[in-house]
Design an enzyme around this catalytic site. Structure first.
Site, PDB file in Angstrom:
ATOM      1  N   ASP A  19      52.975  39.465  38.199  1.00 46.52           N
ATOM      2  CA  ASP A  19      52.341  39.465  39.223  1.00 46.52           C
ATOM      3  C   ASP A  19      51.886  40.463  39.931  1.00 46.52           C
ATOM      4  O   ASP A  19      52.341  41.428  39.769  1.00 46.52           O
ATOM      5  CB  ASP A  19      53.189  38.300  40.034  1.00 46.52           C
ATOM      6  CG  ASP A  19      52.391  37.791  41.368  1.00 46.52           C
ATOM      7  OD1 ASP A  19      51.233  37.766  41.066  1.00 46.52           O
ATOM      8  OD2 ASP A  19      52.715  37.474  42.269  1.00 46.52           O
ATOM      9  N   ASN A  67      46.932  28.077  38.439  1.00 50.22           N
ATOM     10  CA  ASN A  67      45.787  29.056  38.492  1.00 50.22           C
ATOM     11  C   ASN A  67      44.678  28.488  38.119  1.00 50.22           C
ATOM     12  O   ASN A  67      43.447  28.996  38.352  1.00 50.22           O
ATOM     13  CB  ASN A  67      46.196  30.152  37.611  1.00 50.22           C
ATOM     14  CG  ASN A  67      47.321  30.942  38.017  1.00 50.22           C
ATOM     15  OD1 ASN A  67      47.775  31.711  37.153  1.00 50.22           O
ATOM     16  ND2 ASN A  67      47.517  31.076  39.345  1.00 50.22           N
TER      17      ASN A  67
HETATM   18  C1  IPE Z   1      52.269  33.240  38.998  1.00 45.97           C
HETATM   19  O1  IPE Z   1      51.632  34.061  39.820  1.00 45.97           O
HETATM   20  C2  IPE Z   1      51.563  32.798  37.673  1.00 45.97           C
HETATM   21  C3  IPE Z   1      51.503  33.947  36.616  1.00 45.97           C
HETATM   22  C4  IPE Z   1      51.792  35.231  36.816  1.00 45.97           C
HETATM   23  C5  IPE Z   1      50.530  33.763  35.723  1.00 45.97           C
HETATM   24  P1  IPE Z   1      50.649  33.425  41.032  1.00 45.97           P
HETATM   25  O2  IPE Z   1      50.199  34.643  41.657  1.00 45.97           O
HETATM   26  O3  IPE Z   1      49.801  32.457  40.413  1.00 45.97           O
HETATM   27  O4  IPE Z   1      52.015  32.717  41.841  1.00 45.97           O
HETATM   28  P2  IPE Z   1      51.707  32.521  43.229  1.00 45.97           P
HETATM   29  O5  IPE Z   1      50.692  31.451  43.612  1.00 45.97           O
HETATM   30  O6  IPE Z   1      51.786  33.745  44.206  1.00 45.97           O
HETATM   31  O7  IPE Z   1      53.154  31.671  43.774  1.00 45.97           O
HETATM   32  C1  IPE Z   2      48.921  37.863  38.209  1.00 45.15           C
HETATM   33  O1  IPE Z   2      48.442  38.518  39.255  1.00 45.15           O
HETATM   34  C2  IPE Z   2      48.127  37.401  37.314  1.00 45.15           C
HETATM   35  C3  IPE Z   2      47.693  35.954  37.232  1.00 45.15           C
HETATM   36  C4  IPE Z   2      48.355  35.141  37.877  1.00 45.15           C
HETATM   37  C5  IPE Z   2      46.640  35.488  36.309  1.00 45.15           C
HETATM   38  P1  IPE Z   2      47.608  37.901  40.597  1.00 45.15           P
HETATM   39  O2  IPE Z   2      46.241  37.485  39.948  1.00 45.15           O
HETATM   40  O3  IPE Z   2      48.089  36.962  40.876  1.00 45.15           O
HETATM   41  O4  IPE Z   2      47.618  39.037  41.604  1.00 45.15           O
HETATM   42  P2  IPE Z   2      47.966  39.130  42.914  1.00 45.15           P
HETATM   43  O5  IPE Z   2      49.320  38.156  43.067  1.00 45.15           O
HETATM   44  O6  IPE Z   2      47.075  38.236  43.581  1.00 45.15           O
HETATM   45  O7  IPE Z   2      47.994  40.514  43.304  1.00 45.15           O
HETATM   46 MG    MG Z   3      49.736  36.523  42.240  1.00 51.52          MG
END
Ligand code: IPE
Ligand code: IPE
Ligand code: MG
Length: 249
Positions: A19, A67
């Site tokens: 993340d 997502n």
């Molecule tokens: C969790 O990250 C999913 C992945 C890393 C693929 P998110 O960024 O989607 O999680 P939330 O929404 O902050 O809980």
């Molecule tokens: C994790 O990074 C990757 C995916 C969930 C695909 P994020 O895209 O959630 O990045 P932040 O949390 O918004 O910084």
């Molecule tokens: Mg995230």
């Protein structure tokens, strides 16, 4: 700082919630997809280091069921990255087997095909299995397992009394691997976000603020050192565990 790792106690299975890509990019004044691109480099680094350390399974949360609710251009960029980053060469060089878990039916056909091909091409690799959780959520996976078990009961193939924890394990998409020993979440959030809920019952948790694109070998060593500093008791007392360990020595 260098972390002293006990090579005899490297976690067999490390699961990662990667993340922080979007925030990493925003800090640099870039689009979120720039962060996802940088995230791919981090995947390469960590995969190769895990292989070197002797980790057997690395499970990477890449795209969750939730997502799918992101803006369509970000989803398209992520799918494009999945396609372009699945190079056989990387897996062959590191002797890594590739597997995918998740709801394949929701993925575009070309992505699905590429995933299947990469699984086939790398099926003979033995150093480590890298598992990508794509269009994955734990509640989805558990619901599918419940449906499959209910069907077996309905068809008379098993009785209700035959259902054990192993039955559930065997019906999860992750049936081919052991439970994670260590779960790492980068990016500062202290939550699980629907990842491997059943499988992490006794995983050691490690949360760090580092955004995924900045997660490097050193950070990985720090997480493993933290894991190695803990006593896994599985419900027993500390004295029981110490007695078991000294009888093994
Ligand atoms: C969790 O990250 C999913 C992945 C890393 C693929 P998110 O960024 O989607 O999680 P939330 O929404 O902050 O809980
Ligand atoms: C994790 O990074 C990757 C995916 C969930 C695909 P994020 O895209 O959630 O990045 P932040 O949390 O918004 O910084
Ligand atoms: Mg995230």
């Amino acid at each position: 700082m260098a972390y002293q790792l006990d090579m005899e106690r490297i976690p067999q299975h490390i699961a990662v919630i990667m993340d922080g890509n979007g925030r990493w990019a925003a800090e640099r004044g870039h689009e979120r997809s720039y962060g996802h691109q940088a995230g791919v480099d981090a995947v390469r680094r960590i995969t190769s280091e895990c292989t070197r350390l002797g980790v057997r399974y690395l499970t990477l949360y890449t795209f969750s069921t939730e997502n799918w609710n992101r803006p369509t251009d970000e989803i398209a960029a992520l799918m494009g990255l999945v396609l372009s980053s699945l190079e056989d060469e990387i897996f062959m060089k590191n002797n890594v087997r590739f597997r995918v878990v998740g709801d394949m039916g929701r993925l575009p056909e070309n992505v699905r095909r590429k995933l299947r091909e990469t699984e086939e091409h790398t099926a003979g690799n033995t150093a480590m299995t890298m598992v990508v959780a794509l269009s994955y959520s734990s509640r989805w996976e558990i619901t599918e397992a419940v449906k499959a078990i209910a069907t077996e009961v309905k068809d008379g193939r098993i009785g209700i009394g035959d259902i054990t924890e192993q039955t559930v394990d065997r019906h999860l998409q992750t049936e081919f691997m052991p439970d994670p020993d260590l779960l790492i979440r980068t990016g500062g959030e202290l939550r699980i976000s629907n990842y491997l809920l059943w499988q992490i019952a006794y995983a050691e948790m490690y949360f760090c603020d580092t955004f995924w694109p900045d997660f490097d070998e050193q950070e990985l060593h720090k997480a493993i050192a933290s894991y190695q500093g803990r006593q896994r008791r599985f419900g027993k007392t500390g004295a029981q565990i110490e007695a078991e360990e000294s009888s093994l020595r």
